[in-house]
Design a protein around this motif. Sequence first.
Motif, PDB file in Angstrom:
ATOM      1  N   LYS A  18      23.866  36.378-109.512  1.00  0.00           N
ATOM      2  CA  LYS A  18      24.049  37.805-109.179  1.00  0.00           C
ATOM      3  C   LYS A  18      22.724  38.567-109.222  1.00  0.00           C
ATOM      4  O   LYS A  18      22.640  39.713-108.794  1.00  0.00           O
ATOM      5  N   CYS A  19      21.676  37.954-109.789  1.00  0.00           N
ATOM      6  CA  CYS A  19      20.395  38.641-109.974  1.00  0.00           C
ATOM      7  C   CYS A  19      19.768  39.005-108.634  1.00  0.00           C
ATOM      8  O   CYS A  19      19.674  38.185-107.728  1.00  0.00           O
ATOM      9  N   MET A  20      19.328  40.268-108.501  1.00  0.00           N
ATOM     10  CA  MET A  20      18.677  40.698-107.260  1.00  0.00           C
ATOM     11  C   MET A  20      17.170  40.868-107.454  1.00  0.00           C
ATOM     12  O   MET A  20      16.486  41.426-106.621  1.00  0.00           O
ATOM     13  N   LYS A  21      16.665  40.395-108.581  1.00  0.00           N
ATOM     14  CA  LYS A  21      15.224  40.385-108.845  1.00  0.00           C
ATOM     15  C   LYS A  21      14.598  41.784-108.765  1.00  0.00           C
ATOM     16  O   LYS A  21      13.534  41.975-108.193  1.00  0.00           O
ATOM     17  N   CYS A  22      15.295  42.731-109.334  1.00  0.00           N
ATOM     18  CA  CYS A  22      14.782  44.099-109.313  1.00  0.00           C
ATOM     19  C   CYS A  22      13.782  44.339-110.444  1.00  0.00           C
ATOM     20  O   CYS A  22      13.001  45.282-110.412  1.00  0.00           O
ATOM     21  N   GLY A  23      13.839  43.503-111.493  1.00  0.00           N
ATOM     22  CA  GLY A  23      12.891  43.648-112.601  1.00  0.00           C
ATOM     23  C   GLY A  23      13.243  44.714-113.610  1.00  0.00           C
ATOM     24  O   GLY A  23      12.479  44.987-114.533  1.00  0.00           O
ATOM     25  N   LYS A  24      14.424  45.322-113.489  1.00  0.00           N
ATOM     26  CA  LYS A  24      14.798  46.371-114.458  1.00  0.00           C
ATOM     27  C   LYS A  24      14.879  45.827-115.880  1.00  0.00           C
ATOM     28  O   LYS A  24      14.534  46.511-116.842  1.00  0.00           O
ATOM     29  N   CYS A  25      15.347  44.576-116.011  1.00  0.00           N
ATOM     30  CA  CYS A  25      15.453  43.982-117.350  1.00  0.00           C
ATOM     31  C   CYS A  25      14.070  43.915-117.994  1.00  0.00           C
ATOM     32  O   CYS A  25      13.906  44.256-119.166  1.00  0.00           O
ATOM     33  N   SER A  26      13.080  43.493-117.210  1.00  0.00           N
ATOM     34  CA  SER A  26      11.728  43.388-117.769  1.00  0.00           C
ATOM     35  C   SER A  26      11.129  44.763-118.016  1.00  0.00           C
ATOM     36  O   SER A  26      10.378  44.955-118.975  1.00  0.00           O
ATOM     37  N   PRO A  39      12.114  38.641-118.993  1.00  0.00           N
ATOM     38  CA  PRO A  39      13.504  38.319-118.661  1.00  0.00           C
ATOM     39  C   PRO A  39      13.796  38.108-117.165  1.00  0.00           C
ATOM     40  O   PRO A  39      14.555  37.198-116.822  1.00  0.00           O
ATOM     41  N   HIS A  40      13.174  38.868-116.254  1.00  0.00           N
ATOM     42  CA  HIS A  40      13.550  38.665-114.842  1.00  0.00           C
ATOM     43  C   HIS A  40      13.055  37.316-114.335  1.00  0.00           C
ATOM     44  O   HIS A  40      13.719  36.655-113.537  1.00  0.00           O
ATOM     45  N   ILE A  41      11.903  36.855-114.831  1.00  0.00           N
ATOM     46  CA  ILE A  41      11.386  35.533-114.437  1.00  0.00           C
ATOM     47  C   ILE A  41      12.227  34.451-115.104  1.00  0.00           C
ATOM     48  O   ILE A  41      12.566  33.431-114.490  1.00  0.00           O
ATOM     49  N   PHE A  42      12.568  34.683-116.351  1.00  0.00           N
ATOM     50  CA  PHE A  42      13.389  33.732-117.114  1.00  0.00           C
ATOM     51  C   PHE A  42      14.694  33.444-116.356  1.00  0.00           C
ATOM     52  O   PHE A  42      15.075  32.299-116.137  1.00  0.00           O
ATOM     53  N   VAL A  43      15.355  34.524-115.943  1.00  0.00           N
ATOM     54  CA  VAL A  43      16.624  34.408-115.215  1.00  0.00           C
ATOM     55  C   VAL A  43      16.406  33.653-113.912  1.00  0.00           C
ATOM     56  O   VAL A  43      17.162  32.741-113.550  1.00  0.00           O
ATOM     57  N   SER A  44      15.347  33.986-113.203  1.00  0.00           N
ATOM     58  CA  SER A  44      15.044  33.329-111.930  1.00  0.00           C
ATOM     59  C   SER A  44      14.828  31.840-112.101  1.00  0.00           C
ATOM     60  O   SER A  44      15.265  31.036-111.280  1.00  0.00           O
ATOM     61  N   ARG A  72      20.928  47.459-119.192  1.00  0.00           N
ATOM     62  CA  ARG A  72      20.318  48.126-118.033  1.00  0.00           C
ATOM     63  C   ARG A  72      20.331  47.299-116.755  1.00  0.00           C
ATOM     64  O   ARG A  72      19.931  47.798-115.707  1.00  0.00           O
ATOM     65  N   CYS A  73      20.773  46.071-116.805  1.00  0.00           N
ATOM     66  CA  CYS A  73      20.827  45.274-115.570  1.00  0.00           C
ATOM     67  C   CYS A  73      21.920  45.836-114.668  1.00  0.00           C
ATOM     68  O   CYS A  73      23.080  45.917-115.060  1.00  0.00           O
ATOM     69  N   PRO A  74      21.557  46.223-113.435  1.00  0.00           N
ATOM     70  CA  PRO A  74      22.560  46.827-112.541  1.00  0.00           C
ATOM     71  C   PRO A  74      23.590  45.817-112.040  1.00  0.00           C
ATOM     72  O   PRO A  74      24.612  46.197-111.497  1.00  0.00           O
ATOM     73  N   ARG A  75      23.304  44.509-112.204  1.00  0.00           N
ATOM     74  CA  ARG A  75      24.191  43.483-111.675  1.00  0.00           C
ATOM     75  C   ARG A  75      24.991  42.750-112.752  1.00  0.00           C
ATOM     76  O   ARG A  75      25.645  41.753-112.458  1.00  0.00           O
ATOM     77  N   GLY A  76      24.882  43.199-113.986  1.00  0.00           N
ATOM     78  CA  GLY A  76      25.660  42.551-115.056  1.00  0.00           C
ATOM     79  C   GLY A  76      25.258  41.109-115.321  1.00  0.00           C
ATOM     80  O   GLY A  76      26.101  40.268-115.635  1.00  0.00           O
ATOM     81  N   VAL A  77      23.950  40.823-115.226  1.00  0.00           N
ATOM     82  CA  VAL A  77      23.499  39.435-115.389  1.00  0.00           C
ATOM     83  C   VAL A  77      23.379  38.997-116.853  1.00  0.00           C
ATOM     84  O   VAL A  77      23.479  37.814-117.156  1.00  0.00           O
ATOM     85  N   GLU A  78      23.162  39.897-117.763  1.00  0.00           N
ATOM     86  CA  GLU A  78      23.038  39.560-119.190  1.00  0.00           C
ATOM     87  C   GLU A  78      21.900  38.570-119.499  1.00  0.00           C
ATOM     88  O   GLU A  78      22.138  37.479-120.025  1.00  0.00           O
ATOM     89  N   PRO A  79      20.654  38.963-119.195  1.00  0.00           N
ATOM     90  CA  PRO A  79      19.516  38.071-119.459  1.00  0.00           C
ATOM     91  C   PRO A  79      19.448  37.603-120.917  1.00  0.00           C
ATOM     92  O   PRO A  79      19.095  36.437-121.166  1.00  0.00           O
ATOM     93  N   ALA A  80      19.784  38.440-121.891  1.00  0.00           N
ATOM     94  CA  ALA A  80      19.707  38.036-123.312  1.00  0.00           C
ATOM     95  C   ALA A  80      20.583  36.813-123.569  1.00  0.00           C
ATOM     96  O   ALA A  80      20.226  35.944-124.369  1.00  0.00           O
TER      97      ALA A  80
HETATM   98  S1  SF4 Z   1      18.638  40.162-114.333  1.00  0.00           S
HETATM   99 FE1  SF4 Z   1      19.435  42.144-113.629  1.00  0.00          FE
HETATM  100  S2  SF4 Z   1      17.843  43.627-114.163  1.00  0.00           S
HETATM  101 FE2  SF4 Z   1      16.903  41.587-114.274  1.00  0.00          FE
HETATM  102  S3  SF4 Z   1      15.970  41.279-112.262  1.00  0.00           S
HETATM  103 FE3  SF4 Z   1      18.046  40.386-112.184  1.00  0.00          FE
HETATM  104  S4  SF4 Z   1      19.365  42.007-111.388  1.00  0.00           S
HETATM  105 FE4  SF4 Z   1      17.437  42.997-112.048  1.00  0.00          FE
END
Ligand code: SF4
Lengths: 130, 283
Positions: A18-26, A39-44, A72-80
């Motif tokens: 679901k991640c759109m790589k917006c970087g808000k998490c980071s 976190p955004h790289i970690f998820v990727s 704060r992730c707009p897509r509900g990805v839960e990086p933590a």
């Molecule tokens: S995990 Fe969420 S906040 Fe972080 S880059 Fe992906 S969509 Fe954006």
Amino acid sequence: MRVDNDDILRSSGTDVRKCMKCGKCSGACPSFDEMDFPPHIFVSMVERGDAAALLSSKSLWTCMSCFACVERCPRGVEPANVIEAVRASAMSPQGANRMRPEDVPVFLGAAGECLVPQQLLASAFRKYSR
Amino acid sequence: MKFSYFPGCTLKAEAGRSGETAISAAGALGVEVTELDQWQCCGAVYPLARDEIATKLSAVRALIDAKRAGLPLLTLCSACHHVIKRVNRDMAEDSDVRDRVNSYVAPEVPYGGETKVVHFLEMLRDHVGFDSVAKRVTAPLAGQRVAAYYGCMLLRPSSAMGFDDPENPSIMEGLIAAIGAEPVLYPQRNECCGGYLAIENKGAAKRRASEVVRSAAEHGADCIATTCPLCLYNLTENGAAGTMPVYDLTALLANALGLHVEPSSGCAAVCSVCSERNSAHAC
Ligand code: SF4
Ligand code: SF4
């Protein structure tokens, strides 16, 4: 060390696709400067099947589980949760504990009382020792 | 108003007095609080991995005991509240967790998340009411500019905690105003203080905690107040290091109610200012 990417995806209970790589998490991460893989790289990387490369990352031990990224992730990805799942894999082999019983006495005073909030030791054992 | 109470390891041990102070303040407000007969440490970290059951059991046992007593379960430590609240939600909403836990614990009636978990601040806001608190204040903290520090675990994730607006919380400021002080808003009030890293990476914990204290000072605060024992320790030891007092908010409340306690400044370890090893002293 081997790591099963599917295991990480399952135990984190979150969908990294679901991640759109917006970087808000980071952007929200208060530990950003302490991390090699924010976190955004970690998820990727987990999404690309590269979780094995994260097993020795600094991010595993500088993530503070503060849930700012989750909030704060707009897509509900839960990086933590993704970081926690990789952390659990990194600790699963014998001897990979972050804290051993021998490490505790420095936190105790002369009468055996705890010199730091007891929850720090409780969390260190719970989180770092399997 | 009656509650069962789960003190948790930290408030029972070194910061013991801050737990007792909070409970005596509750008593002065007409709230009857009874500690659970038996309880175990909650584990301090909510097990995020979905397949972990054993690490949820102590929270479930406390929840079942409160259910038996027919009372809501009061918490004070942020970590205990976070763990117990989220485990309770799992028991209510995740049938897989519920079935596995019930088959292991085997209570007389299966537990399904019936107990209401209430944090001390929620109790003041929703059960006592800040207006009633204000009416009982005999020694208002007039002229004090107090910066509330929320930390992470009470607020986030808001979908699970349901505590307050996670980005613009107001519950602590409400209490600060009720005891006659002036709440100070500042950007870092709900950003992590890094307390969790205080053992393993003291440098990182210091950088984070100092940033919180700097932000409060920059916005004109005289002191910081928090209810989290770990934040209290970390902000005092690794953040303020004597530059700004950091108080347990429940001790400020007790003082405002005329109970005359020394406001604990979080010196659970050796105090960096006066070298006293005491959780309840002013320095
Ligand atoms: S995990 Fe969420 S906040 Fe972080 S880059 Fe992906 S969509 Fe954006
Ligand atoms: S939980 Fe970890 S990754 Fe997420 S914002 Fe906090 S420190 Fe950063």
